[in-house]
Design a protein around this motif. Structure first.
Motif, PDB file in Angstrom:
ATOM      1  N   ALA A 160      46.020 -56.263 -32.158  1.00  0.00           N
ATOM      2  CA  ALA A 160      45.477 -56.092 -33.514  1.00  0.00           C
ATOM      3  C   ALA A 160      44.825 -57.387 -34.000  1.00  0.00           C
ATOM      4  O   ALA A 160      43.770 -57.355 -34.644  1.00  0.00           O
ATOM      5  N   PHE A 161      45.437 -58.529 -33.680  1.00  0.00           N
ATOM      6  CA  PHE A 161      44.822 -59.812 -34.023  1.00  0.00           C
ATOM      7  C   PHE A 161      43.451 -59.940 -33.362  1.00  0.00           C
ATOM      8  O   PHE A 161      42.471 -60.312 -34.002  1.00  0.00           O
ATOM      9  N   ILE A 162      43.389 -59.649 -32.063  1.00  0.00           N
ATOM     10  CA  ILE A 162      42.121 -59.776 -31.339  1.00  0.00           C
ATOM     11  C   ILE A 162      41.059 -58.863 -31.949  1.00  0.00           C
ATOM     12  O   ILE A 162      39.917 -59.282 -32.161  1.00  0.00           O
ATOM     13  N   ASP A 163      41.435 -57.634 -32.247  1.00  0.00           N
ATOM     14  CA  ASP A 163      40.479 -56.699 -32.859  1.00  0.00           C
ATOM     15  C   ASP A 163      39.952 -57.242 -34.182  1.00  0.00           C
ATOM     16  O   ASP A 163      38.759 -57.168 -34.468  1.00  0.00           O
ATOM     17  N   ARG A 164      40.838 -57.817 -34.983  1.00  0.00           N
ATOM     18  CA  ARG A 164      40.427 -58.363 -36.287  1.00  0.00           C
ATOM     19  C   ARG A 164      39.534 -59.590 -36.114  1.00  0.00           C
ATOM     20  O   ARG A 164      38.522 -59.740 -36.813  1.00  0.00           O
ATOM     21  N   VAL A 165      39.894 -60.469 -35.184  1.00  0.00           N
ATOM     22  CA  VAL A 165      39.073 -61.655 -34.921  1.00  0.00           C
ATOM     23  C   VAL A 165      37.669 -61.215 -34.503  1.00  0.00           C
ATOM     24  O   VAL A 165      36.666 -61.743 -34.998  1.00  0.00           O
ATOM     25  N   CYS A 166      37.574 -60.236 -33.618  1.00  0.00           N
ATOM     26  CA  CYS A 166      36.264 -59.747 -33.146  1.00  0.00           C
ATOM     27  C   CYS A 166      35.465 -59.134 -34.291  1.00  0.00           C
ATOM     28  O   CYS A 166      34.255 -59.382 -34.424  1.00  0.00           O
ATOM     29  N   SER A 167      36.118 -58.345 -35.114  1.00  0.00           N
ATOM     30  CA  SER A 167      35.451 -57.729 -36.260  1.00  0.00           C
ATOM     31  C   SER A 167      34.911 -58.785 -37.226  1.00  0.00           C
ATOM     32  O   SER A 167      33.753 -58.727 -37.658  1.00  0.00           O
ATOM     33  N   ASP A 168      35.748 -59.762 -37.561  1.00  0.00           N
ATOM     34  CA  ASP A 168      35.324 -60.834 -38.467  1.00  0.00           C
ATOM     35  C   ASP A 168      34.189 -61.659 -37.852  1.00  0.00           C
ATOM     36  O   ASP A 168      33.242 -62.029 -38.542  1.00  0.00           O
ATOM     37  N   ALA A 169      34.296 -61.949 -36.557  1.00  0.00           N
ATOM     38  CA  ALA A 169      33.267 -62.745 -35.879  1.00  0.00           C
ATOM     39  C   ALA A 169      31.922 -62.022 -35.898  1.00  0.00           C
ATOM     40  O   ALA A 169      30.880 -62.636 -36.150  1.00  0.00           O
ATOM     41  N   LYS A 170      31.941 -60.741 -35.637  1.00  0.00           N
ATOM     42  CA  LYS A 170      30.697 -59.961 -35.646  1.00  0.00           C
ATOM     43  C   LYS A 170      30.076 -59.966 -37.034  1.00  0.00           C
ATOM     44  O   LYS A 170      28.866 -60.164 -37.182  1.00  0.00           O
ATOM     45  N   THR A 171      30.900 -59.786 -38.054  1.00  0.00           N
ATOM     46  CA  THR A 171      30.419 -59.810 -39.437  1.00  0.00           C
ATOM     47  C   THR A 171      29.774 -61.151 -39.776  1.00  0.00           C
ATOM     48  O   THR A 171      28.792 -61.205 -40.514  1.00  0.00           O
ATOM     49  N   LYS A 172      30.297 -62.233 -39.195  1.00  0.00           N
ATOM     50  CA  LYS A 172      29.789 -63.581 -39.475  1.00  0.00           C
ATOM     51  C   LYS A 172      28.636 -63.982 -38.558  1.00  0.00           C
ATOM     52  O   LYS A 172      28.176 -65.115 -38.608  1.00  0.00           O
ATOM     53  N   GLY A 173      28.180 -63.074 -37.708  1.00  0.00           N
ATOM     54  CA  GLY A 173      27.016 -63.352 -36.874  1.00  0.00           C
ATOM     55  C   GLY A 173      27.289 -64.078 -35.577  1.00  0.00           C
ATOM     56  O   GLY A 173      26.370 -64.645 -34.972  1.00  0.00           O
ATOM     57  N   TYR A 174      28.518 -64.058 -35.098  1.00  0.00           N
ATOM     58  CA  TYR A 174      28.837 -64.702 -33.827  1.00  0.00           C
ATOM     59  C   TYR A 174      28.380 -63.840 -32.656  1.00  0.00           C
ATOM     60  O   TYR A 174      28.326 -62.612 -32.763  1.00  0.00           O
TER      61      TYR A 174
END
Length: 126
Positions: free
Chosen positions: A66-80
């Protein structure tokens, strides 16, 4: 590093009880934490997951995933462009190995990029 806003941390709770932590932020925030060979293989703007800590009685319940999924979601939103983790080659659970096993990253859709000295760079392109 948290107080200087250099890293991002994620906490998991069960009610009022903190049961997990994930340390993830821009790869440039982690001098000394991200292996040098990983820095030579970047693919653009990257978030690095450098450690997890899950309370022993909560391990195996999907919190790290769940942490990894959230990190990926946040990163995508921030343009990573990608998220990376730095797993150890051993699949044995070790209370002092905070980076997570290869199989955890594979479950989250990460692929191996490179390996050196018993460590693997796992990456998910966003």
């Amino acid at each position: 590093m948290l107080n200087r806003n250099q890293i991002q941390g994620y906490l998991a709770y069960d009610g009022d009880l903190s049961v997990g932590w994930c340390n993830a932020a821009d790869i440039e925030s982690y001098a000394g934490f991200v292996p040098d060979f990983a820095r030579k293989n970047t693919c653009g703007k990257t978030i690095s997951i450098v450690c997890f800590e899950i309370a022993p009685e909560y391990r195996g319940k999907g919190i790290a995933l769940a942490f990894i999924d959230r990190v990926c979601s946040d990163a995508k939103t921030k343009g990573y462009a990608a998220v990376e983790g730095y797993a150890k080659l051993s699949d044995e659970r070790n209370d002092f190995d905070y980076q997570g096993p290869v199989r955890l990253y594979q479950k989250a859709g990460f692929v191996e990029v490179t390996r050196e000295n018993g460590q693997i760079v796992m990456r998910k392109t966003l």
